[in-house]
Design a protein around this motif. Structure first.
Motif, PDB file in Angstrom:
ATOM      1  N   ALA A  38       0.827  -1.201   0.000  1.00 41.17           N
ATOM      2  CA  ALA A  38       0.000   0.000   0.000  1.00 41.17           C
ATOM      3  C   ALA A  38       0.864   1.254   0.000  1.00 41.17           C
ATOM      4  O   ALA A  38       2.038   1.225   0.385  1.00 41.17           O
ATOM      5  CB  ALA A  38      -0.925   0.014   1.212  1.00 41.17           C
ATOM      6  N   ALA A  39       0.271   2.337  -0.477  1.00 44.45           N
ATOM      7  CA  ALA A  39       0.886   3.654  -0.368  1.00 44.45           C
ATOM      8  C   ALA A  39      -0.249   4.669  -0.324  1.00 44.45           C
ATOM      9  O   ALA A  39      -0.402   5.475  -1.235  1.00 44.45           O
ATOM     10  CB  ALA A  39       1.812   3.925  -1.543  1.00 44.45           C
ATOM     11  N   ASP A  40      -1.089   4.577   0.661  1.00 43.22           N
ATOM     12  CA  ASP A  40      -2.293   5.378   0.954  1.00 43.22           C
ATOM     13  C   ASP A  40      -3.514   4.487   1.147  1.00 43.22           C
ATOM     14  O   ASP A  40      -4.379   4.817   1.951  1.00 43.22           O
ATOM     15  CB  ASP A  40      -2.650   6.425  -0.126  1.00 43.22           C
ATOM     16  N   CYS A  41      -3.607   3.374   0.392  1.00 42.39           N
ATOM     17  CA  CYS A  41      -4.714   2.444   0.599  1.00 42.39           C
ATOM     18  C   CYS A  41      -4.570   1.764   1.956  1.00 42.39           C
ATOM     19  O   CYS A  41      -3.549   1.891   2.620  1.00 42.39           O
ATOM     20  CB  CYS A  41      -4.745   1.393  -0.503  1.00 42.39           C
ATOM     21  N   VAL A  42      -5.606   1.023   2.331  1.00 41.52           N
ATOM     22  CA  VAL A  42      -5.671   0.450   3.679  1.00 41.52           C
ATOM     23  C   VAL A  42      -5.233  -1.009   3.655  1.00 41.52           C
ATOM     24  O   VAL A  42      -5.884  -1.844   3.016  1.00 41.52           O
ATOM     25  CB  VAL A  42      -7.108   0.540   4.239  1.00 41.52           C
ATOM     26  N   PRO A  43      -4.159  -1.356   4.354  1.00 40.72           N
ATOM     27  CA  PRO A  43      -3.814  -2.769   4.523  1.00 40.72           C
ATOM     28  C   PRO A  43      -4.567  -3.340   5.731  1.00 40.72           C
ATOM     29  O   PRO A  43      -4.583  -2.743   6.798  1.00 40.72           O
ATOM     30  CB  PRO A  43      -2.302  -2.734   4.781  1.00 40.72           C
ATOM     31  N   VAL A  44      -5.194  -4.497   5.537  1.00 37.27           N
ATOM     32  CA  VAL A  44      -5.990  -5.118   6.600  1.00 37.27           C
ATOM     33  C   VAL A  44      -5.470  -6.529   6.822  1.00 37.27           C
ATOM     34  O   VAL A  44      -5.313  -7.290   5.860  1.00 37.27           O
ATOM     35  CB  VAL A  44      -7.484  -5.173   6.216  1.00 37.27           C
ATOM     36  N   LEU A  45      -5.188  -6.875   8.071  1.00 37.25           N
ATOM     37  CA  LEU A  45      -4.639  -8.185   8.423  1.00 37.25           C
ATOM     38  C   LEU A  45      -5.610  -8.875   9.364  1.00 37.25           C
ATOM     39  O   LEU A  45      -5.868  -8.378  10.455  1.00 37.25           O
ATOM     40  CB  LEU A  45      -3.265  -8.017   9.088  1.00 37.25           C
ATOM     41  N   LEU A  46      -6.130 -10.022   8.934  1.00 41.60           N
ATOM     42  CA  LEU A  46      -7.183 -10.704   9.697  1.00 41.60           C
ATOM     43  C   LEU A  46      -6.707 -12.074  10.162  1.00 41.60           C
ATOM     44  O   LEU A  46      -5.921 -12.728   9.477  1.00 41.60           O
ATOM     45  CB  LEU A  46      -8.424 -10.898   8.820  1.00 41.60           C
ATOM     46  N   ALA A  47      -7.228 -12.510  11.311  1.00 41.04           N
ATOM     47  CA  ALA A  47      -6.808 -13.806  11.819  1.00 41.04           C
ATOM     48  C   ALA A  47      -7.827 -14.417  12.762  1.00 41.04           C
ATOM     49  O   ALA A  47      -8.530 -13.704  13.483  1.00 41.04           O
ATOM     50  CB  ALA A  47      -5.469 -13.672  12.555  1.00 41.04           C
ATOM     51  N   ASP A  48      -7.884 -15.734  12.731  1.00 41.38           N
ATOM     52  CA  ASP A  48      -8.447 -16.537  13.803  1.00 41.38           C
ATOM     53  C   ASP A  48      -7.320 -17.466  14.248  1.00 41.38           C
ATOM     54  O   ASP A  48      -7.108 -18.524  13.654  1.00 41.38           O
ATOM     55  CB  ASP A  48      -9.658 -17.335  13.326  1.00 41.38           C
ATOM     56  N   PRO A  49      -6.569 -17.060  15.273  1.00 41.00           N
ATOM     57  CA  PRO A  49      -5.388 -17.845  15.671  1.00 41.00           C
ATOM     58  C   PRO A  49      -5.756 -19.244  16.161  1.00 41.00           C
ATOM     59  O   PRO A  49      -4.963 -20.170  16.003  1.00 41.00           O
ATOM     60  CB  PRO A  49      -4.779 -17.019  16.807  1.00 41.00           C
ATOM     61  N   VAL A  50      -6.941 -19.394  16.736  1.00 42.27           N
ATOM     62  CA  VAL A  50      -7.339 -20.698  17.271  1.00 42.27           C
ATOM     63  C   VAL A  50      -7.666 -21.659  16.125  1.00 42.27           C
ATOM     64  O   VAL A  50      -7.206 -22.802  16.099  1.00 42.27           O
ATOM     65  CB  VAL A  50      -8.536 -20.539  18.233  1.00 42.27           C
ATOM     66  N   ALA A  51      -8.435 -21.179  15.155  1.00 46.38           N
ATOM     67  CA  ALA A  51      -8.779 -22.021  14.013  1.00 46.38           C
ATOM     68  C   ALA A  51      -7.597 -22.180  13.055  1.00 46.38           C
ATOM     69  O   ALA A  51      -7.573 -23.095  12.237  1.00 46.38           O
ATOM     70  CB  ALA A  51      -9.977 -21.423  13.264  1.00 46.38           C
ATOM     71  N   GLY A  52      -6.624 -21.252  13.149  1.00 50.61           N
ATOM     72  CA  GLY A  52      -5.472 -21.330  12.257  1.00 50.61           C
ATOM     73  C   GLY A  52      -5.786 -20.847  10.856  1.00 50.61           C
ATOM     74  O   GLY A  52      -5.425 -21.483   9.860  1.00 50.61           O
ATOM     75  N   VAL A  53      -6.445 -19.700  10.783  1.00 53.02           N
ATOM     76  CA  VAL A  53      -6.779 -19.095   9.488  1.00 53.02           C
ATOM     77  C   VAL A  53      -6.322 -17.644   9.514  1.00 53.02           C
ATOM     78  O   VAL A  53      -6.628 -16.912  10.461  1.00 53.02           O
ATOM     79  CB  VAL A  53      -8.295 -19.139   9.215  1.00 53.02           C
ATOM     80  N   VAL A  81     -13.513 -11.912   4.449  1.00 49.97           N
ATOM     81  CA  VAL A  81     -14.099 -12.492   5.666  1.00 49.97           C
ATOM     82  C   VAL A  81     -14.882 -13.758   5.320  1.00 49.97           C
ATOM     83  O   VAL A  81     -14.764 -14.790   5.995  1.00 49.97           O
ATOM     84  CB  VAL A  81     -14.997 -11.452   6.380  1.00 49.97           C
ATOM     85  N   GLU A  82     -15.656 -13.701   4.247  1.00 48.14           N
ATOM     86  CA  GLU A  82     -16.446 -14.866   3.828  1.00 48.14           C
ATOM     87  C   GLU A  82     -15.528 -16.055   3.501  1.00 48.14           C
ATOM     88  O   GLU A  82     -15.777 -17.186   3.906  1.00 48.14           O
ATOM     89  CB  GLU A  82     -17.299 -14.504   2.610  1.00 48.14           C
ATOM     90  N   ARG A  83     -14.432 -15.777   2.767  1.00 52.31           N
ATOM     91  CA  ARG A  83     -13.513 -16.857   2.411  1.00 52.31           C
ATOM     92  C   ARG A  83     -12.858 -17.451   3.659  1.00 52.31           C
ATOM     93  O   ARG A  83     -12.693 -18.675   3.774  1.00 52.31           O
ATOM     94  CB  ARG A  83     -12.434 -16.349   1.453  1.00 52.31           C
ATOM     95  N   MET A  84     -12.492 -16.587   4.608  1.00 52.03           N
ATOM     96  CA  MET A  84     -11.842 -17.088   5.827  1.00 52.03           C
ATOM     97  C   MET A  84     -12.798 -17.979   6.616  1.00 52.03           C
ATOM     98  O   MET A  84     -12.396 -19.017   7.151  1.00 52.03           O
ATOM     99  CB  MET A  84     -11.339 -15.927   6.670  1.00 52.03           C
ATOM    100  N   ARG A  85     -14.066 -17.584   6.674  1.00 50.44           N
ATOM    101  CA  ARG A  85     -15.046 -18.411   7.393  1.00 50.44           C
ATOM    102  C   ARG A  85     -15.296 -19.719   6.645  1.00 50.44           C
ATOM    103  O   ARG A  85     -15.483 -20.770   7.261  1.00 50.44           O
ATOM    104  CB  ARG A  85     -16.339 -17.622   7.600  1.00 50.44           C
ATOM    105  N   PHE A  86     -15.237 -19.662   5.337  1.00 49.23           N
ATOM    106  CA  PHE A  86     -15.445 -20.869   4.527  1.00 49.23           C
ATOM    107  C   PHE A  86     -14.370 -21.915   4.817  1.00 49.23           C
ATOM    108  O   PHE A  86     -14.642 -23.119   4.784  1.00 49.23           O
ATOM    109  CB  PHE A  86     -15.434 -20.495   3.037  1.00 49.23           C
ATOM    110  N   VAL A  87     -13.152 -21.445   5.110  1.00 48.21           N
ATOM    111  CA  VAL A  87     -12.074 -22.405   5.384  1.00 48.21           C
ATOM    112  C   VAL A  87     -11.872 -22.631   6.878  1.00 48.21           C
ATOM    113  O   VAL A  87     -10.860 -23.210   7.280  1.00 48.21           O
ATOM    114  CB  VAL A  87     -10.743 -21.994   4.707  1.00 48.21           C
ATOM    115  N   GLY A  88     -12.818 -22.173   7.704  1.00 44.60           N
ATOM    116  CA  GLY A  88     -12.791 -22.588   9.096  1.00 44.60           C
ATOM    117  C   GLY A  88     -12.678 -21.518  10.151  1.00 44.60           C
ATOM    118  O   GLY A  88     -12.707 -21.827  11.350  1.00 44.60           O
ATOM    119  N   ALA A  89     -12.531 -20.256   9.763  1.00 43.75           N
ATOM    120  CA  ALA A  89     -12.414 -19.202  10.771  1.00 43.75           C
ATOM    121  C   ALA A  89     -13.736 -19.025  11.510  1.00 43.75           C
ATOM    122  O   ALA A  89     -14.808 -19.131  10.914  1.00 43.75           O
ATOM    123  CB  ALA A  89     -11.996 -17.887  10.126  1.00 43.75           C
ATOM    124  N   VAL A  90     -13.648 -18.764  12.798  1.00 43.62           N
ATOM    125  CA  VAL A  90     -14.845 -18.553  13.623  1.00 43.62           C
ATOM    126  C   VAL A  90     -14.773 -17.166  14.270  1.00 43.62           C
ATOM    127  O   VAL A  90     -15.600 -16.298  14.011  1.00 43.62           O
ATOM    128  CB  VAL A  90     -14.976 -19.647  14.701  1.00 43.62           C
TER     129      VAL A  90
END
Ligand SMILES: [Zn+2]
Length: 254
Positions: free
Chosen positions: A103-118, A138-147
């Motif tokens: 990024a160079a002005d846009c927003v970087p977003v870092l998401l995690a579910d450390p327990v589910a490992g996503v 968010v939808e993709r992360m939940r699809f692969v197991g994030a809670v």
């Protein structure tokens, strides 16, 4: 060099700035972008330094060909520069891979579910905000197991510094009212990070924001300020699960 979060967790995430890099001139500092006409050798050294700071081989950094869209790439193994998919978010469940958004002005977003490992990362500018990149990752992360997801929202251009034409402003706030802003000179503006925070909240994701305006900080790259410039990054890494504690063998007397 880096602002690291989540120390001591299975997830390591952080945002780089310009310090301690090998690039010079307009890209001076720790430019991690390979599509901004910087010296490829300097970019390679910068990326190696970022990988070393994370404790992974440079080949485990996973980059995208970012196009301001809402496509999400699922990562199962590292890919080379020629195989970078056109996408603005990526998701993995594989320990040892470090997801990178530039990024160079846009927003970087870092998401995690450390327990589910996503883990996931997204690059969100004005087009991505309106295209629904946050909801898609968010939808993709939940699809692969994030809670239970949480997000770290990195530094971006602030609302006071991001003046836009009236029509562009109106079109954006019609979809994401929370992005409404007024520039330092009183003209229509957008606060993309506030819009991202609202979208995360609507998706049920708790978030914390790393405060800082890219345009106002000389320690960060700003396309709006400089035009030709480098890219800082958000990086997120999933560590392998901790090995079970060793249980000493029972002592058998006699
Ligand atoms: Zn600002």
């Amino acid at each position: 060099m880096f602002a690291w979060l989540d120390e001591g967790s299975r997830v390591v995430r952080g945002f780089t700035d310009r310090h301690d890099g090998h690039s010079i001139g307009a890209h001076a500092g720790l430019n991690l972008g390979s599509r901004v006409a910087d010296d490829p050798a300097a970019v390679a050294r910068n990326r190696a330094a970022a990988a070393a700071a994370l404790g992974v081989p440079a080949g485990n950094l996973v980059f995208l060909h970012q196009v301001h869209g809402a496509q999400v790439a699922t990562v199962t193994e590292p890919w080379g520069p020629e195989d970078e998919p056109e996408a603005d978010a990526l998701v993995t469940t594989v320990p040892g891979l470090a997801l990178v958004v530039l990024a160079a002005d846009c927003v970087p977003v870092l998401l995690a579910d450390p327990v589910a490992g996503v883990i996931g990362a997204a690059h969100v500018g004005r087009p991505g905000l309106l295209a629904g990149t946050v909801a898609a990752v968010v939808e993709r992360m939940r699809f692969v197991g994030a809670v239970n997801l949480d997000a770290a929202v990195g530094p971006a251009v602030c609302g006071s510094c991001y003046e836009v034409p009236q029509q562009m402003h109106d079109d954006a706030v019609a979809l994401v009212p929370e992005a409404r802003a007024v520039s330092a000179t009183g003209t229509p503006a957008l606060d993309i990070a506030k819009g991202v925070l609202a979208q995360l909240s609507a998706a049920g994701v708790s978030a914390r924001q790393v405060i800082g305006c890219t345009r106002e900080s000389g320690n960060l790259y700003s396309y709006r300020r400089d035009g030709v410039t480098g890219r800082h990054a958000g990086l997120i890494l999933l560590r392998p699960p901790a090995a079970p504690a060793h249980r000493p063998g029972r002592h058998h007397p006699g």
